[in-house]
Design an enzyme around this catalytic site. Sequence first.
Site, PDB file in Angstrom:
ATOM      1  N   ASP A  52       0.843  -1.197   0.000  1.00  0.00           N
ATOM      2  CA  ASP A  52       0.000   0.000   0.000  1.00  0.00           C
ATOM      3  C   ASP A  52       0.876   1.245   0.000  1.00  0.00           C
ATOM      4  OD1 ASP A  52      -1.835   2.154   0.760  1.00  0.00           O
ATOM      5  OD2 ASP A  52      -3.246   0.532   1.191  1.00  0.00           O
ATOM      6  N   SER A 100      -6.903   4.392  -1.526  1.00  0.00           N
ATOM      7  CA  SER A 100      -6.782   2.927  -1.509  1.00  0.00           C
ATOM      8  C   SER A 100      -8.073   2.195  -1.836  1.00  0.00           C
ATOM      9  CB  SER A 100      -6.279   2.458  -0.143  1.00  0.00           C
ATOM     10  OG  SER A 100      -4.962   2.877   0.056  1.00  0.00           O
ATOM     11  N   THR A 154      -8.067  -1.703   1.602  1.00  0.00           N
ATOM     12  CA  THR A 154      -7.527  -2.714   0.681  1.00  0.00           C
ATOM     13  C   THR A 154      -8.125  -4.098   0.926  1.00  0.00           C
ATOM     14  OG1 THR A 154      -5.517  -1.396   0.523  1.00  0.00           O
ATOM     15  CG2 THR A 154      -5.405  -3.636  -0.334  1.00  0.00           C
ATOM     16  N   GLU A 278      -1.270  -7.783   2.239  1.00  0.00           N
ATOM     17  CA  GLU A 278      -0.963  -6.360   2.061  1.00  0.00           C
ATOM     18  C   GLU A 278       0.085  -5.850   3.063  1.00  0.00           C
ATOM     19  OE1 GLU A 278      -3.240  -2.048   1.934  1.00  0.00           O
ATOM     20  OE2 GLU A 278      -3.750  -3.468   3.510  1.00  0.00           O
ATOM     21  N   ASP A 283       2.264   2.872   3.212  1.00  0.00           N
ATOM     22  CA  ASP A 283       1.486   4.091   2.976  1.00  0.00           C
ATOM     23  C   ASP A 283       1.511   5.016   4.192  1.00  0.00           C
ATOM     24  OD1 ASP A 283      -0.777   5.663   1.661  1.00  0.00           O
ATOM     25  OD2 ASP A 283      -1.800   4.962   3.454  1.00  0.00           O
ATOM     26  N   ASP A 325      -1.151  -0.170  -4.772  1.00  0.00           N
ATOM     27  CA  ASP A 325      -2.413   0.475  -5.132  1.00  0.00           C
ATOM     28  C   ASP A 325      -2.180   1.893  -5.639  1.00  0.00           C
ATOM     29  OD1 ASP A 325      -1.580   1.249  -2.627  1.00  0.00           O
ATOM     30  OD2 ASP A 325      -3.537   1.056  -1.665  1.00  0.00           O
ATOM     31  N   HIS A 326      -1.182   2.559  -5.075  1.00  0.00           N
ATOM     32  CA  HIS A 326      -0.825   3.919  -5.477  1.00  0.00           C
ATOM     33  C   HIS A 326       0.499   4.263  -4.817  1.00  0.00           C
ATOM     34  CE1 HIS A 326      -1.833   5.047  -1.401  1.00  0.00           C
ATOM     35  NE2 HIS A 326      -2.981   4.403  -1.543  1.00  0.00           N
TER      36      HIS A 326
END
Length: 470
Positions: A52, A100, A154, A278, A283, A325-326
């Site tokens: 993440d 997310s 997520t 995850e 993140d 995810d980003h």
Amino acid sequence: MKRISVVWRLAFSFVIGLVVLSLLSGCASTGGGELSGASPAKAKNIILLIGDGMGPSHFGAAWLYSTRVLGKELRMVELMRRGRTAYMVNDTADAIVPESAAAASQMATGEKMTARAVSVAADRKTPVKTILEIAKEKGLAAGLVTTSRITDATPAAFAAHVAYRSDEEAVAVQELQAGVDVLLGGRKQFFLPASAGGKRQDGRDLVEEARQAGYAVVGDAAGLKAASGSKILGLFNMGNLAYEIDRTKTAEPSLAEMAAKTLEILSRNPKGFFAMIEGGRIDHAAHRNDAAGTIHEVLAFDAAVGVALDFQRQDPNTLLIVTADHDTGAMALVGGGRTSKGYGGNELAAIQKVQTSFEVMAGELGKNPAPEQIREVVKKHMAIDLTEDEARTAAGETVCKLGPAPAHHEVPALHGLAFVLRSYLGVGWGSQTHTASPLMLFGSGPGSEELVGFRHNTEVFRLMRAALGG
Ligand SMILES: [Zn+2]
């Protein structure tokens, strides 16, 4: 004679035109970002690992730290060398910079999502079927694992359908209803009623309900290790799990330990399984611009990738996919630090001395720390002597005052601190929130043939579904 030659020339041009057109249309059907349509290899198991917030620069920083400081190669690199890698973008129905919920829902369902929606259509009501639900329909086992909250965006995207990701109370119910066999992460408070110290408004005790439904319920690393049976609910913290850099002071399992137990249990299903694992706090560390914290989170994620790789060696009929995810924070290792001469420096040794996450340091600093207090805490946890000017800059909260999106600025002084630490740690940050940076998508095993070229994250769903036989 002249007329004949014109006719021939026209005919020749026509034939060439046809050839070019057919070549172009051939290219469009195979190379334009769509899956090729060739029948893909079937996989018995799918393991999807999501970092993440893990942009390519987080990966790069962790690779340098691992190879130069720890003296070992990343398991993610081993996977890339064995498999295939694609360049992936992730824009959503309503955003160029995703959060997310939409990003994970796109990978879970193959459909473009709106911000904060969890696997529902644009009306925020109609559920969109997820890859986990398809796997369950086919009789496969399923697991969701995170270092964040198990009710966070997520994991939720794979087994729940809610209008807004903040509805974690509903997510907890739906994850159990979906029959997810292994659920490991944080946020125990959304499984317990207020009378038992939880936050559920409906008075339900989901921990007890899960027990009655046949789940072994565990709360620490030792409990997880000892657990047997085919269903486990592991809730290791009321909120998020500890950052990896702080975890040795807790009884919580590592992401790799959670991954190993998950694969051990899910692989007992003879039909196969789907697992989403995850690294949820890469993140969070990047939102706080915590360089050492971020690198340790990526390394913990990498160890979980290693567990998945070792599993795939035993059962090669496993599609293994790693992605993000980003990107969060626009992290960059930058030249020109304290020990740098031009581009010759190496601030990794300074990062190695950091013992504590920004989250724990924030707890010691309180809301509005004085410059002297910042100097003391930084000296204690990071072995760095800030100058008075630098401490004053951090305390002045300048970066937060000027910057956008203050959502994660719990202790604004930390962003100023990250700014002045740039010359010590050699790490700069372009943002305190998410960015639109393209991501990496890589993996190996049956069905990984499509992990090449330029991909959108909605295609992750399609290639997983194809690997499961449609
Ligand atoms: Zn985030």
